[in-house]
Design a protein around this motif. Structure first.
Motif, PDB file in Angstrom:
ATOM      1  N   MET A   1       0.822  -1.183   0.000  1.00 18.96           N
ATOM      2  CA  MET A   1       0.000   0.000   0.000  1.00 18.96           C
ATOM      3  C   MET A   1       0.875   1.259   0.000  1.00 18.96           C
ATOM      4  SD  MET A   1      -3.037   0.719  -0.237  1.00 18.96           S
ATOM      5  CE  MET A   1      -4.386   1.727   0.153  1.00 18.96           C
ATOM      6  N   ALA A   2       2.025   1.187   0.674  1.00 21.51           N
ATOM      7  CA  ALA A   2       2.915   2.354   0.724  1.00 21.51           C
ATOM      8  C   ALA A   2       3.421   2.713  -0.663  1.00 21.51           C
ATOM      9  CB  ALA A   2       4.080   2.078   1.659  1.00 21.51           C
ATOM     10  N   ALA A   3       3.596   1.694  -1.540  1.00 16.46           N
ATOM     11  CA  ALA A   3       4.059   1.971  -2.899  1.00 16.46           C
ATOM     12  C   ALA A   3       2.982   2.697  -3.703  1.00 16.46           C
ATOM     13  CB  ALA A   3       4.448   0.675  -3.595  1.00 16.46           C
ATOM     14  N   LEU A   4       1.723   2.398  -3.434  1.00 13.93           N
ATOM     15  CA  LEU A   4       0.644   3.044  -4.164  1.00 13.93           C
ATOM     16  C   LEU A   4       0.398   4.465  -3.686  1.00 13.93           C
ATOM     17  CD1 LEU A   4      -1.881   0.083  -4.335  1.00 13.93           C
ATOM     18  CD2 LEU A   4      -0.429   0.955  -6.166  1.00 13.93           C
ATOM     19  N   LEU A   5       0.536   4.684  -2.375  1.00 14.40           N
ATOM     20  CA  LEU A   5       0.307   6.006  -1.790  1.00 14.40           C
ATOM     21  C   LEU A   5       1.507   6.412  -0.943  1.00 14.40           C
ATOM     22  CD1 LEU A   5      -3.344   5.363  -0.614  1.00 14.40           C
ATOM     23  CD2 LEU A   5      -2.653   6.663  -2.612  1.00 14.40           C
ATOM     24  N   PRO A   6       2.672   6.659  -1.577  1.00 16.35           N
ATOM     25  CA  PRO A   6       3.834   7.019  -0.784  1.00 16.35           C
ATOM     26  C   PRO A   6       3.622   8.337  -0.042  1.00 16.35           C
ATOM     27  CG  PRO A   6       4.300   7.270  -3.121  1.00 16.35           C
ATOM     28  CD  PRO A   6       2.924   6.690  -3.003  1.00 16.35           C
ATOM     29  N   LEU A   7       4.249   8.427   1.092  1.00 15.87           N
ATOM     30  CA  LEU A   7       4.147   9.618   1.930  1.00 15.87           C
ATOM     31  C   LEU A   7       5.466  10.367   1.904  1.00 15.87           C
ATOM     32  CD1 LEU A   7       2.370   7.922   4.956  1.00 15.87           C
ATOM     33  CD2 LEU A   7       1.316   9.360   3.198  1.00 15.87           C
ATOM     34  N   ARG A  91      14.418   5.883  -1.624  1.00 14.40           N
ATOM     35  CA  ARG A  91      13.205   5.212  -1.149  1.00 14.40           C
ATOM     36  C   ARG A  91      11.995   5.665  -1.957  1.00 14.40           C
ATOM     37  NH1 ARG A  91      12.825   6.085   5.051  1.00 14.40           N
ATOM     38  NH2 ARG A  91      10.723   5.343   4.680  1.00 14.40           N
ATOM     39  N   GLN A  92      11.900   6.956  -2.233  1.00 10.42           N
ATOM     40  CA  GLN A  92      10.781   7.475  -3.019  1.00 10.42           C
ATOM     41  C   GLN A  92      10.854   6.968  -4.467  1.00 10.42           C
ATOM     42  OE1 GLN A  92       8.420   8.394  -1.415  1.00 10.42           O
ATOM     43  NE2 GLN A  92       8.655  10.237  -0.210  1.00 10.42           N
ATOM     44  N   MET A  93      12.044   6.916  -5.031  1.00 10.82           N
ATOM     45  CA  MET A  93      12.202   6.407  -6.390  1.00 10.82           C
ATOM     46  C   MET A  93      11.807   4.933  -6.449  1.00 10.82           C
ATOM     47  SD  MET A  93      15.720   8.406  -7.442  1.00 10.82           S
ATOM     48  CE  MET A  93      16.098   7.458  -8.877  1.00 10.82           C
ATOM     49  N   ASN A  94      12.258   4.154  -5.474  1.00 13.14           N
ATOM     50  CA  ASN A  94      11.922   2.730  -5.458  1.00 13.14           C
ATOM     51  C   ASN A  94      10.435   2.513  -5.267  1.00 13.14           C
ATOM     52  OD1 ASN A  94      14.490   1.790  -5.968  1.00 13.14           O
ATOM     53  ND2 ASN A  94      15.055   1.777  -3.813  1.00 13.14           N
ATOM     54  N   ALA A  95       9.791   3.354  -4.475  1.00 14.33           N
ATOM     55  CA  ALA A  95       8.339   3.248  -4.305  1.00 14.33           C
ATOM     56  C   ALA A  95       7.638   3.474  -5.646  1.00 14.33           C
ATOM     57  CB  ALA A  95       7.846   4.255  -3.265  1.00 14.33           C
ATOM     58  N   VAL A  99       5.592   0.209  -8.460  1.00 10.53           N
ATOM     59  CA  VAL A  99       4.249   0.150  -9.033  1.00 10.53           C
ATOM     60  C   VAL A  99       4.247   0.268 -10.553  1.00 10.53           C
ATOM     61  CG1 VAL A  99       3.101   0.986  -6.952  1.00 10.53           C
ATOM     62  CG2 VAL A  99       3.835   2.618  -8.678  1.00 10.53           C
ATOM     63  N   MET A 100       5.411   0.475 -11.150  1.00  9.67           N
ATOM     64  CA  MET A 100       5.490   0.541 -12.607  1.00  9.67           C
ATOM     65  C   MET A 100       5.488  -0.875 -13.160  1.00  9.67           C
ATOM     66  SD  MET A 100       8.320   3.354 -13.515  1.00  9.67           S
ATOM     67  CE  MET A 100       8.234   5.010 -12.939  1.00  9.67           C
ATOM     68  N   PRO A 101       4.739  -1.118 -14.235  1.00  4.71           N
ATOM     69  CA  PRO A 101       4.753  -2.452 -14.827  1.00  4.71           C
ATOM     70  C   PRO A 101       6.121  -2.738 -15.431  1.00  4.71           C
ATOM     71  CG  PRO A 101       3.395  -0.950 -16.125  1.00  4.71           C
ATOM     72  CD  PRO A 101       3.847  -0.205 -14.918  1.00  4.71           C
ATOM     73  N   GLU A 102       6.549  -3.987 -15.285  1.00  2.00           N
ATOM     74  CA  GLU A 102       7.838  -4.386 -15.850  1.00  2.00           C
ATOM     75  C   GLU A 102       7.642  -4.771 -17.301  1.00  2.00           C
ATOM     76  OE1 GLU A 102      10.025  -7.267 -13.627  1.00  2.00           O
ATOM     77  OE2 GLU A 102       9.345  -6.460 -11.740  1.00  2.00           O
ATOM     78  N   ASP A 103       8.716  -4.695 -18.073  1.00  2.00           N
ATOM     79  CA  ASP A 103       8.660  -5.149 -19.455  1.00  2.00           C
ATOM     80  C   ASP A 103       8.490  -6.651 -19.449  1.00  2.00           C
ATOM     81  OD1 ASP A 103       9.011  -2.634 -20.483  1.00  2.00           O
ATOM     82  OD2 ASP A 103      11.189  -2.815 -20.648  1.00  2.00           O
ATOM     83  N   ASP A 104       7.489  -7.119 -20.175  1.00  2.00           N
ATOM     84  CA  ASP A 104       7.217  -8.546 -20.281  1.00  2.00           C
ATOM     85  C   ASP A 104       7.845  -9.038 -21.581  1.00  2.00           C
ATOM     86  OD1 ASP A 104       6.259 -11.104 -20.361  1.00  2.00           O
ATOM     87  OD2 ASP A 104       4.145 -10.557 -20.137  1.00  2.00           O
ATOM     88  N   PRO A 105       8.820  -9.957 -21.505  1.00  2.00           N
ATOM     89  CA  PRO A 105       9.470 -10.425 -22.737  1.00  2.00           C
ATOM     90  C   PRO A 105       8.470 -10.995 -23.736  1.00  2.00           C
ATOM     91  CG  PRO A 105      10.592 -11.318 -20.806  1.00  2.00           C
ATOM     92  CD  PRO A 105       9.377 -10.591 -20.327  1.00  2.00           C
ATOM     93  N   LYS A 106       7.393 -11.646 -23.260  1.00  2.00           N
ATOM     94  CA  LYS A 106       6.393 -12.198 -24.175  1.00  2.00           C
ATOM     95  C   LYS A 106       5.673 -11.078 -24.904  1.00  2.00           C
ATOM     96  CE  LYS A 106       5.559 -16.318 -21.447  1.00  2.00           C
ATOM     97  NZ  LYS A 106       4.593 -17.047 -20.640  1.00  2.00           N
ATOM     98  N   LYS A 107       5.346 -10.001 -24.184  1.00  2.00           N
ATOM     99  CA  LYS A 107       4.672  -8.868 -24.811  1.00  2.00           C
ATOM    100  C   LYS A 107       5.610  -8.166 -25.773  1.00  2.00           C
ATOM    101  CE  LYS A 107       1.259  -7.901 -21.268  1.00  2.00           C
ATOM    102  NZ  LYS A 107       0.782  -6.936 -20.291  1.00  2.00           N
ATOM    103  N   ALA A 108       6.877  -8.066 -25.408  1.00  2.00           N
ATOM    104  CA  ALA A 108       7.845  -7.411 -26.293  1.00  2.00           C
ATOM    105  C   ALA A 108       7.979  -8.196 -27.579  1.00  2.00           C
ATOM    106  CB  ALA A 108       9.199  -7.281 -25.602  1.00  2.00           C
ATOM    107  N   ARG A 109       7.944  -9.533 -27.477  1.00  2.00           N
ATOM    108  CA  ARG A 109       8.053 -10.370 -28.654  1.00  2.00           C
ATOM    109  C   ARG A 109       6.809 -10.198 -29.521  1.00  2.00           C
ATOM    110  NH1 ARG A 109       7.972 -15.560 -26.789  1.00  2.00           N
ATOM    111  NH2 ARG A 109       9.627 -15.000 -25.386  1.00  2.00           N
ATOM    112  N   SER A 110       5.624 -10.198 -28.901  1.00  2.00           N
ATOM    113  CA  SER A 110       4.403 -10.060 -29.686  1.00  2.00           C
ATOM    114  C   SER A 110       4.269  -8.654 -30.250  1.00  2.00           C
ATOM    115  CB  SER A 110       3.179 -10.427 -28.848  1.00  2.00           C
ATOM    116  OG  SER A 110       3.006  -9.505 -27.812  1.00  2.00           O
ATOM    117  N   ALA A 111       4.870  -7.668 -29.601  1.00  2.00           N
ATOM    118  CA  ALA A 111       4.826  -6.304 -30.129  1.00  2.00           C
ATOM    119  C   ALA A 111       5.638  -6.194 -31.404  1.00  2.00           C
ATOM    120  CB  ALA A 111       5.334  -5.312 -29.084  1.00  2.00           C
TER     121      ALA A 111
END
Length: 158
Positions: A1-7, A91-95, A99-111
């Motif tokens: 939850m802290a990653a979604l709403l960092p303080l 800490r703020q950067m890591n938070a 929550v950022m989506p990671e690159d999915d190799p399967k999606k990259a291949r299909s793209a």
């Protein structure tokens, strides 16, 4: 939850590092901050504008005198606060990264395909005439009539 709403993170001496925003990232990027480039700062002076922006509004970057403003501010902050701000920044950067989506190799291949077909090449075409090279880099020799040329079944006993 802290990653979604960092303080905001308090660093002591009334200094706070707010959650990382696109605006802050862009401001740090604009000044070539070692915190976003990944390069090791030569000295504390190279880090002070970044620390200043992290504890202030990212729009300060447009005032044009960020180095002067940051030095005036730094003259009021104890040296120990520098490390606390840097840790809070990471800490703020890591938070934000959590929550950022990671690159999915399967999606990259299909793209790289359109409706299952590879995208057309926009590069220079490779020549199709002449001797081709194998993966070892040596040219293939021409086949003789007895080793699969015309009129042969294509198989030889070895």
């Amino acid at each position: 939850m802290a990653a979604l709403l960092p303080l905001p993170i308090g660093c002591g001496n009334g200094v706070t590092v707010k959650p990382m925003t696109l605006g802050m990232w862009a401001a740090l990027e604009r000044i070539g901050s070692p915190l976003v480039t990944g390069e090791e700062p030569k000295d504390a002076l190279e880090l002070i504008p970044s620390l200043y922006l992290l504890t202030h509004d990212p729009r300060e970057v447009f005032r044009g005198n960020v180095v002067d403003l940051s030095m005036q501010w730094a003259d009021t902050v104890p040296v120990a606060t520098m490390d606390a701000i840097r840790r809070a920044c990471y800490r703020q950067m890591n938070a934000a990264f959590d929550v950022m989506p990671e690159d999915d190799p399967k999606k990259a291949r299909s793209a790289a395909t359109t409706a299952g077909l590879p995208r057309s090449c926009t590069g220079r075409p490779k020549p199709t005439t002449g001797a081709s090279k194998t993966s070892s880099g040596t040219s293939r020799s021409r086949q003789s009539a007895s080793s699969g040329g015309s009129g042969s079944s294509g198989r030889t006993a070895r």
